[in-house]
Design a protein around this motif. Structure first.
Motif, PDB file in Angstrom:
ATOM      1  N   MET A 120       0.839  -1.180   0.000  1.00  0.00           N
ATOM      2  CA  MET A 120       0.000   0.000   0.000  1.00  0.00           C
ATOM      3  C   MET A 120       0.888   1.249   0.000  1.00  0.00           C
ATOM      4  SD  MET A 120      -3.125   0.870   2.500  1.00  0.00           S
ATOM      5  CE  MET A 120      -2.448   1.607   3.943  1.00  0.00           C
ATOM      6  N   GLU A 121       0.590   2.164  -0.909  1.00  0.00           N
ATOM      7  CA  GLU A 121       1.376   3.380  -1.040  1.00  0.00           C
ATOM      8  C   GLU A 121       0.719   4.512  -0.258  1.00  0.00           C
ATOM      9  OE1 GLU A 121       2.709   6.275  -4.618  1.00  0.00           O
ATOM     10  OE2 GLU A 121       2.682   4.128  -5.012  1.00  0.00           O
ATOM     11  N   LEU A 122       1.522   5.234   0.502  1.00  0.00           N
ATOM     12  CA  LEU A 122       1.000   6.338   1.304  1.00  0.00           C
ATOM     13  C   LEU A 122       1.013   7.632   0.505  1.00  0.00           C
ATOM     14  CD1 LEU A 122       2.781   5.584   4.681  1.00  0.00           C
ATOM     15  CD2 LEU A 122       0.421   5.112   4.069  1.00  0.00           C
ATOM     16  N   THR A 123       0.135   8.524   0.870  1.00  0.00           N
ATOM     17  CA  THR A 123       0.062   9.824   0.225  1.00  0.00           C
ATOM     18  C   THR A 123       1.226  10.691   0.687  1.00  0.00           C
ATOM     19  OG1 THR A 123      -2.331   9.670   0.211  1.00  0.00           O
ATOM     20  CG2 THR A 123      -1.389  11.842  -0.130  1.00  0.00           C
ATOM     21  N   LYS A 124       1.846  11.374  -0.243  1.00  0.00           N
ATOM     22  CA  LYS A 124       2.963  12.258   0.063  1.00  0.00           C
ATOM     23  C   LYS A 124       2.426  13.576   0.612  1.00  0.00           C
ATOM     24  CE  LYS A 124       7.243  14.009  -0.769  1.00  0.00           C
ATOM     25  NZ  LYS A 124       7.561  14.699   0.439  1.00  0.00           N
ATOM     26  N   ILE A 125       2.892  13.962   1.770  1.00  0.00           N
ATOM     27  CA  ILE A 125       2.513  15.238   2.360  1.00  0.00           C
ATOM     28  C   ILE A 125       3.625  16.238   2.055  1.00  0.00           C
ATOM     29  CG2 ILE A 125       2.111  16.476   4.516  1.00  0.00           C
ATOM     30  CD1 ILE A 125       0.811  13.963   5.595  1.00  0.00           C
ATOM     31  N   ALA A 126       3.248  17.338   1.439  1.00  0.00           N
ATOM     32  CA  ALA A 126       4.216  18.348   1.025  1.00  0.00           C
ATOM     33  C   ALA A 126       4.774  19.095   2.233  1.00  0.00           C
ATOM     34  CB  ALA A 126       3.574  19.330   0.065  1.00  0.00           C
ATOM     35  N   GLY A 182      -3.499  26.319  -4.133  1.00  0.00           N
ATOM     36  CA  GLY A 182      -2.650  25.225  -4.598  1.00  0.00           C
ATOM     37  C   GLY A 182      -3.405  23.941  -4.857  1.00  0.00           C
ATOM     38  N   LYS A 183      -4.729  24.015  -4.968  1.00  0.00           N
ATOM     39  CA  LYS A 183      -5.535  22.810  -5.159  1.00  0.00           C
ATOM     40  C   LYS A 183      -5.369  22.201  -6.544  1.00  0.00           C
ATOM     41  CE  LYS A 183      -9.157  22.245  -2.384  1.00  0.00           C
ATOM     42  NZ  LYS A 183     -10.552  22.260  -1.984  1.00  0.00           N
ATOM     43  N   HIS A 184      -4.760  22.942  -7.463  1.00  0.00           N
ATOM     44  CA  HIS A 184      -4.544  22.422  -8.810  1.00  0.00           C
ATOM     45  C   HIS A 184      -3.275  21.571  -8.895  1.00  0.00           C
ATOM     46  CE1 HIS A 184      -2.094  25.998  -8.482  1.00  0.00           C
ATOM     47  NE2 HIS A 184      -1.420  25.636  -9.564  1.00  0.00           N
ATOM     48  N   LYS A 185      -2.503  21.502  -7.830  1.00  0.00           N
ATOM     49  CA  LYS A 185      -1.245  20.764  -7.818  1.00  0.00           C
ATOM     50  C   LYS A 185      -1.428  19.376  -7.206  1.00  0.00           C
ATOM     51  CE  LYS A 185       1.745  24.777  -7.422  1.00  0.00           C
ATOM     52  NZ  LYS A 185       2.875  25.353  -6.695  1.00  0.00           N
ATOM     53  N   PRO A 186      -0.684  18.401  -7.688  1.00  0.00           N
ATOM     54  CA  PRO A 186      -0.801  17.060  -7.108  1.00  0.00           C
ATOM     55  C   PRO A 186      -0.249  16.973  -5.684  1.00  0.00           C
ATOM     56  CG  PRO A 186       0.889  17.100  -8.815  1.00  0.00           C
ATOM     57  CD  PRO A 186       0.206  18.427  -8.846  1.00  0.00           C
ATOM     58  N   CYS A 187       0.593  17.936  -5.284  1.00  0.00           N
ATOM     59  CA  CYS A 187       1.180  17.915  -3.936  1.00  0.00           C
ATOM     60  C   CYS A 187       0.360  18.734  -2.940  1.00  0.00           C
ATOM     61  CB  CYS A 187       2.613  18.423  -3.987  1.00  0.00           C
ATOM     62  SG  CYS A 187       2.738  20.160  -4.441  1.00  0.00           S
ATOM     63  N   PHE A 188      -0.915  19.023  -3.248  1.00  0.00           N
ATOM     64  CA  PHE A 188      -1.737  19.870  -2.368  1.00  0.00           C
ATOM     65  C   PHE A 188      -1.829  19.260  -0.977  1.00  0.00           C
ATOM     66  CE2 PHE A 188      -6.009  20.587  -0.545  1.00  0.00           C
ATOM     67  CZ  PHE A 188      -5.864  21.925  -0.233  1.00  0.00           C
ATOM     68  N   PRO A 221      -3.555  20.495   2.784  1.00  0.00           N
ATOM     69  CA  PRO A 221      -4.436  21.549   3.319  1.00  0.00           C
ATOM     70  C   PRO A 221      -3.777  22.493   4.328  1.00  0.00           C
ATOM     71  CG  PRO A 221      -5.538  19.430   3.365  1.00  0.00           C
ATOM     72  CD  PRO A 221      -4.121  19.165   2.975  1.00  0.00           C
ATOM     73  N   HIS A 222      -2.834  22.003   5.122  1.00  0.00           N
ATOM     74  CA  HIS A 222      -2.254  22.850   6.169  1.00  0.00           C
ATOM     75  C   HIS A 222      -0.960  23.539   5.745  1.00  0.00           C
ATOM     76  CE1 HIS A 222      -0.236  18.977   6.685  1.00  0.00           C
ATOM     77  NE2 HIS A 222       0.759  19.658   7.223  1.00  0.00           N
ATOM     78  N   ILE A 223      -0.585  23.430   4.469  1.00  0.00           N
ATOM     79  CA  ILE A 223       0.624  24.073   3.941  1.00  0.00           C
ATOM     80  C   ILE A 223       0.210  25.022   2.827  1.00  0.00           C
ATOM     81  CG2 ILE A 223       2.829  23.683   2.759  1.00  0.00           C
ATOM     82  CD1 ILE A 223       2.935  22.547   5.490  1.00  0.00           C
ATOM     83  N   ASP A 224       0.856  26.178   2.762  1.00  0.00           N
ATOM     84  CA  ASP A 224       0.601  27.128   1.678  1.00  0.00           C
ATOM     85  C   ASP A 224       1.428  26.696   0.466  1.00  0.00           C
ATOM     86  OD1 ASP A 224       0.082  29.231   0.042  1.00  0.00           O
ATOM     87  OD2 ASP A 224       1.106  30.739   1.248  1.00  0.00           O
TER      88      ASP A 224
END
Length: 142
Positions: free
Chosen positions: A1-7, A39-45, A47-50
């Motif tokens: 299982m692959e985890l989501t990358k948090i920017a 930044g919602k158009h980016k794959p690295c979005f 929510p708690h980071i600008d």
């Protein structure tokens, strides 16, 4: 299982986007601006980071509105003292200070906290087609 990358702050690659408001519908343009700033158009979005981009809006005074909004819609200000409520129509706001009009509209679509205030600082609005950010601009959009 692959985890989501948090920017993280170091992962963010900010771009400069120029939007021409001439002839575009105001509400749709504001929604597009809010998406780019957030930044919602980016794959690295995250929510708690600008992670949004810088947005430059040109020809801000030449946007169009549907219906009778220019005459009917009002913006109210209040200083906190009795009887100090003042109102301006949308037409007056557009003629006198379109930059403030854009900031008010976009602010309502961003988070209501420090993060939202930081995102709003990346919005640059200009009445005409000239702007001082031509050196930074790397990506242009309609």
């Amino acid at each position: 299982m692959e985890l989501t990358k948090i920017a993280t702050e170091s992962d963010i690659n900010r771009q400069w986007v120029v939007l021409d408001a001439k002839g575009q519908t105001f509400g749709r343009l504001i929604a597009q601006i809010a998406t780019l700033l957030r930044g919602k158009h980016k794959p690295c979005f995250t929510p708690h980071i600008d992670c949004g981009d810088f947005v430059v809006v040109i020809n801000a005074a030449e946007v169009k509105f549907s219906g009778m909004k220019l005459q009917d819609k009002e913006y109210f200000t209040h200083s906190g003292y009795f009887g100090s409520t003042k109102s301006k129509t949308l037409q007056e706001m557009l003629d006198k200070n379109p930059e403030k009009l854009y900031h008010l509209a976009v602010r309502g679509m961003l988070p209501k906290n420090k993060l939202g205030r930081a995102m709003l600082k990346k919005l640059k609005v200009y009445r005409g087609s000239e702007h001082p950010h031509s050196a930074q601009v790397s990506k242009s959009s309609k």
